[in-house]
Scaffold this motif. Structure first.
Motif, PDB file in Angstrom:
ATOM      1  N   PRO A 221       6.942  39.497  21.822  1.00 56.31           N
ATOM      2  CA  PRO A 221       6.933  40.734  22.612  1.00 56.31           C
ATOM      3  C   PRO A 221       7.715  40.631  23.911  1.00 56.31           C
ATOM      4  CG  PRO A 221       4.813  39.632  22.748  1.00 56.31           C
ATOM      5  CD  PRO A 221       5.602  38.900  21.706  1.00 56.31           C
ATOM      6  N   SER A 222       7.889  39.420  24.412  1.00 60.83           N
ATOM      7  CA  SER A 222       8.635  39.254  25.666  1.00 60.83           C
ATOM      8  C   SER A 222      10.135  39.159  25.429  1.00 60.83           C
ATOM      9  CB  SER A 222       8.166  37.989  26.386  1.00 60.83           C
ATOM     10  OG  SER A 222       8.473  36.843  25.621  1.00 60.83           O
ATOM     11  N   LYS A 223      10.525  38.933  24.156  1.00 53.95           N
ATOM     12  CA  LYS A 223      11.935  38.774  23.774  1.00 53.95           C
ATOM     13  C   LYS A 223      12.609  37.641  24.538  1.00 53.95           C
ATOM     14  CE  LYS A 223      12.660  43.623  22.485  1.00 53.95           C
ATOM     15  NZ  LYS A 223      13.567  44.774  22.564  1.00 53.95           N
ATOM     16  N   LYS A 224      11.836  36.615  24.892  1.00 58.44           N
ATOM     17  CA  LYS A 224      12.395  35.498  25.645  1.00 58.44           C
ATOM     18  C   LYS A 224      12.994  34.434  24.730  1.00 58.44           C
ATOM     19  CE  LYS A 224       9.413  35.923  29.725  1.00 58.44           C
ATOM     20  NZ  LYS A 224       8.399  35.249  30.568  1.00 58.44           N
ATOM     21  N   SER A 225      12.515  34.374  23.490  1.00 57.70           N
ATOM     22  CA  SER A 225      13.037  33.369  22.583  1.00 57.70           C
ATOM     23  C   SER A 225      14.452  33.741  22.128  1.00 57.70           C
ATOM     24  CB  SER A 225      12.116  33.225  21.363  1.00 57.70           C
ATOM     25  OG  SER A 225      12.001  34.454  20.677  1.00 57.70           O
ATOM     26  N   LYS A 226      15.320  32.756  22.079  1.00 59.42           N
ATOM     27  CA  LYS A 226      16.709  32.996  21.694  1.00 59.42           C
ATOM     28  C   LYS A 226      16.810  33.069  20.175  1.00 59.42           C
ATOM     29  CE  LYS A 226      21.404  31.285  22.321  1.00 59.42           C
ATOM     30  NZ  LYS A 226      22.259  30.216  22.913  1.00 59.42           N
ATOM     31  N   PRO A 227      17.310  34.172  19.627  1.00 58.35           N
ATOM     32  CA  PRO A 227      17.392  34.298  18.168  1.00 58.35           C
ATOM     33  C   PRO A 227      18.442  33.361  17.584  1.00 58.35           C
ATOM     34  CG  PRO A 227      18.497  36.139  19.219  1.00 58.35           C
ATOM     35  CD  PRO A 227      17.805  35.384  20.313  1.00 58.35           C
ATOM     36  N   LYS A 228      18.168  32.877  16.398  1.00 62.44           N
ATOM     37  CA  LYS A 228      19.096  31.982  15.720  1.00 62.44           C
ATOM     38  C   LYS A 228      20.151  32.770  14.959  1.00 62.44           C
ATOM     39  CE  LYS A 228      19.131  27.899  12.740  1.00 62.44           C
ATOM     40  NZ  LYS A 228      18.323  27.005  11.886  1.00 62.44           N
ATOM     41  N   GLY A 229      19.813  33.973  14.557  1.00 57.62           N
ATOM     42  CA  GLY A 229      20.746  34.803  13.812  1.00 57.62           C
ATOM     43  C   GLY A 229      20.297  36.248  13.839  1.00 57.62           C
ATOM     44  N   VAL A 230      21.052  37.109  13.179  1.00 56.06           N
ATOM     45  CA  VAL A 230      20.762  38.539  13.163  1.00 56.06           C
ATOM     46  C   VAL A 230      20.582  39.009  11.720  1.00 56.06           C
ATOM     47  CG1 VAL A 230      21.651  40.826  13.709  1.00 56.06           C
ATOM     48  CG2 VAL A 230      22.020  38.951  15.301  1.00 56.06           C
ATOM     49  N   LEU A 231      19.489  39.706  11.462  1.00 56.19           N
ATOM     50  CA  LEU A 231      19.216  40.267  10.142  1.00 56.19           C
ATOM     51  C   LEU A 231      19.287  41.785  10.199  1.00 56.19           C
ATOM     52  CD1 LEU A 231      16.044  38.282   8.987  1.00 56.19           C
ATOM     53  CD2 LEU A 231      18.443  37.608   8.866  1.00 56.19           C
ATOM     54  N   HIS A 232      19.514  42.395   9.053  1.00 56.45           N
ATOM     55  CA  HIS A 232      19.316  43.837   8.951  1.00 56.45           C
ATOM     56  C   HIS A 232      18.035  44.054   8.163  1.00 56.45           C
ATOM     57  CE1 HIS A 232      21.282  43.082   5.061  1.00 56.45           C
ATOM     58  NE2 HIS A 232      20.765  44.219   4.644  1.00 56.45           N
ATOM     59  N   TRP A 233      17.425  45.216   8.306  1.00 53.39           N
ATOM     60  CA  TRP A 233      16.123  45.459   7.717  1.00 53.39           C
ATOM     61  C   TRP A 233      15.900  46.958   7.558  1.00 53.39           C
ATOM     62  CZ3 TRP A 233      13.969  48.558  11.289  1.00 53.39           C
ATOM     63  CH2 TRP A 233      14.387  48.395  12.623  1.00 53.39           C
ATOM     64  N   VAL A 234      14.905  47.293   6.747  1.00 55.86           N
ATOM     65  CA  VAL A 234      14.447  48.674   6.580  1.00 55.86           C
ATOM     66  C   VAL A 234      12.928  48.647   6.659  1.00 55.86           C
ATOM     67  CG1 VAL A 234      14.287  50.650   5.017  1.00 55.86           C
ATOM     68  CG2 VAL A 234      16.435  49.374   5.197  1.00 55.86           C
ATOM     69  N   ALA A 235      12.349  49.551   7.439  1.00 57.92           N
ATOM     70  CA  ALA A 235      10.904  49.547   7.659  1.00 57.92           C
ATOM     71  C   ALA A 235      10.218  50.681   6.903  1.00 57.92           C
ATOM     72  CB  ALA A 235      10.605  49.682   9.156  1.00 57.92           C
ATOM     73  N   GLU A 236       8.913  50.539   6.745  1.00 55.52           N
ATOM     74  CA  GLU A 236       8.124  51.658   6.241  1.00 55.52           C
ATOM     75  C   GLU A 236       8.230  52.820   7.225  1.00 55.52           C
ATOM     76  OE1 GLU A 236       4.085  50.549   5.617  1.00 55.52           O
ATOM     77  OE2 GLU A 236       4.448  49.627   3.664  1.00 55.52           O
ATOM     78  N   PRO A 237       8.599  54.027   6.769  1.00 48.63           N
ATOM     79  CA  PRO A 237       8.741  55.154   7.695  1.00 48.63           C
ATOM     80  C   PRO A 237       7.406  55.660   8.223  1.00 48.63           C
ATOM     81  CG  PRO A 237       9.049  55.876   5.435  1.00 48.63           C
ATOM     82  CD  PRO A 237       8.946  54.379   5.389  1.00 48.63           C
ATOM     83  N   SER A 238       6.340  55.386   7.478  1.00 46.50           N
ATOM     84  CA  SER A 238       4.979  55.722   7.893  1.00 46.50           C
ATOM     85  C   SER A 238       4.045  54.746   7.195  1.00 46.50           C
ATOM     86  CB  SER A 238       4.623  57.179   7.543  1.00 46.50           C
ATOM     87  OG  SER A 238       4.731  57.399   6.144  1.00 46.50           O
ATOM     88  N   PRO A 239       2.835  54.542   7.713  1.00 43.37           N
ATOM     89  CA  PRO A 239       1.928  53.546   7.143  1.00 43.37           C
ATOM     90  C   PRO A 239       1.693  53.742   5.645  1.00 43.37           C
ATOM     91  CG  PRO A 239       1.091  54.331   9.242  1.00 43.37           C
ATOM     92  CD  PRO A 239       2.265  55.199   8.911  1.00 43.37           C
ATOM     93  N   GLY A 240       1.958  52.682   4.866  1.00 39.13           N
ATOM     94  CA  GLY A 240       1.710  52.717   3.432  1.00 39.13           C
ATOM     95  C   GLY A 240       2.760  53.446   2.605  1.00 39.13           C
ATOM     96  N   SER A 241       3.812  53.959   3.240  1.00 44.54           N
ATOM     97  CA  SER A 241       4.852  54.697   2.516  1.00 44.54           C
ATOM     98  C   SER A 241       6.077  53.808   2.314  1.00 44.54           C
ATOM     99  CB  SER A 241       5.273  55.954   3.285  1.00 44.54           C
ATOM    100  OG  SER A 241       4.180  56.829   3.449  1.00 44.54           O
ATOM    101  N   ASP A 242       6.586  53.794   1.087  1.00 42.62           N
ATOM    102  CA  ASP A 242       7.788  53.014   0.826  1.00 42.62           C
ATOM    103  C   ASP A 242       8.990  53.652   1.517  1.00 42.62           C
ATOM    104  OD1 ASP A 242       6.525  51.138  -0.753  1.00 42.62           O
ATOM    105  OD2 ASP A 242       6.907  52.214  -2.629  1.00 42.62           O
ATOM    106  N   PRO A 243       9.959  52.854   1.917  1.00 46.03           N
ATOM    107  CA  PRO A 243      11.191  53.412   2.473  1.00 46.03           C
ATOM    108  C   PRO A 243      11.938  54.232   1.413  1.00 46.03           C
ATOM    109  CG  PRO A 243      10.983  51.078   3.006  1.00 46.03           C
ATOM    110  CD  PRO A 243       9.932  51.391   1.990  1.00 46.03           C
TER     111      PRO A 243
END
Length: 232
Positions: free
Chosen positions: A121-143
């Motif tokens: 949550p603090s975003k202090k850790s340095k990321p090792k790489g970058v991913l793309h993603w797709v999230a559930e648009p609402s709880p329990g609903s498939d994208p």
């Protein structure tokens, strides 16, 4: 005769200027972020163009990219064993750095069903790489589910006419159809002929047989640029 990689180079040069960026996952792997409130959905700003200015409202999607405690990443972006030269399972482009905490396997103890992760949550850790993603648009609903057709070169060699039996040179993977890819909500209204850059995947257009009930995208060209590197 023209070299295929030369043609593809110029196609990329043109589509890079006109194709808005979107997020699509071809081989979805479920990731549950355990320290993000269940049921919460964040609507994150997403640029159509990488160099878009913050004050240019036309360069952003009216409906942003949803981010929730359930997201889907590419299967190829996760490994059971980490290594120094592997950059998978890192932050989403518009969201948070995450780390894997657990892996849920099927009864065969090999098939990955779900990844458990925590975000920083603090975003202090340095990321090792970058991913793309797709999230559930609402709880329990498939994208948004779409069909994606991956077209590649028809022949493996540059000039099959030089071969004694050109049929043996056919590329068995010249067309691969994926029936259950996941896409962000902004693609729901895509019309036949519209072009997009699926981030990290390539340039795609909406197929002629696509419909509101079944969205179909076909790959025009990948992001890999071999001709531009050697300048031939």
């Amino acid at each position: 005769m023209i070299r295929l990689d030369r043609l593809e180079y110029h196609i990329r040069e043109e589509l890079n200027k006109i194709a808005p960026r979107v997020l699509v996952v071809l081989h979805p792997l479920k990731v549950v972020i355990t320290n993000l409130e269940s049921g919460s959905v964040l609507d994150l700003d997403a640029k159509k163009w990488p160099d878009a200015q913050a004050d240019d409202t036309s360069a952003f999607y009216k409906v942003g990219v949803p981010f929730s405690n359930v997201v889907y990443i590419e299967h190829s972006d996760f490994r059971m064993k980490d290594s120094k030269n592997y950059y998978g399972l890192a932050p989403g482009r518009y969201a948070f750095p995450i780390k894997c905490t657990d892996v849920i396997l099927a009864d065969d103890k090999e098939t990955m069903l779900e990844i458990r992760a925590e975000y920083d949550p603090s975003k202090k850790s340095k990321p090792k790489g970058v991913l793309h993603w797709v999230a559930e648009p609402s709880p329990g609903s498939d994208p948004l589910k779409v069909e994606v057709r991956l077209f590649d070169k028809l022949f493996n060699s540059e000039n099959p006419a030089e071969l004694d039996d050109w049929l043996t040179d056919l590329n068995p993977n010249s067309k691969v159809v994926l029936h259950a890819a996941y896409a962000v909500p902004s693609l729901r209204n895509a019309a036949v002929g519209d072009t997009f850059q699926f981030e990290r995947l390539g340039y795609f257009s909406v197929a002629k047989d696509s419909s509101a009930e079944k969205l179909v995208f076909k790959r025009t060209v990948t992001l890999k640029d071999t001709y531009g590197k050697d300048g031939k």
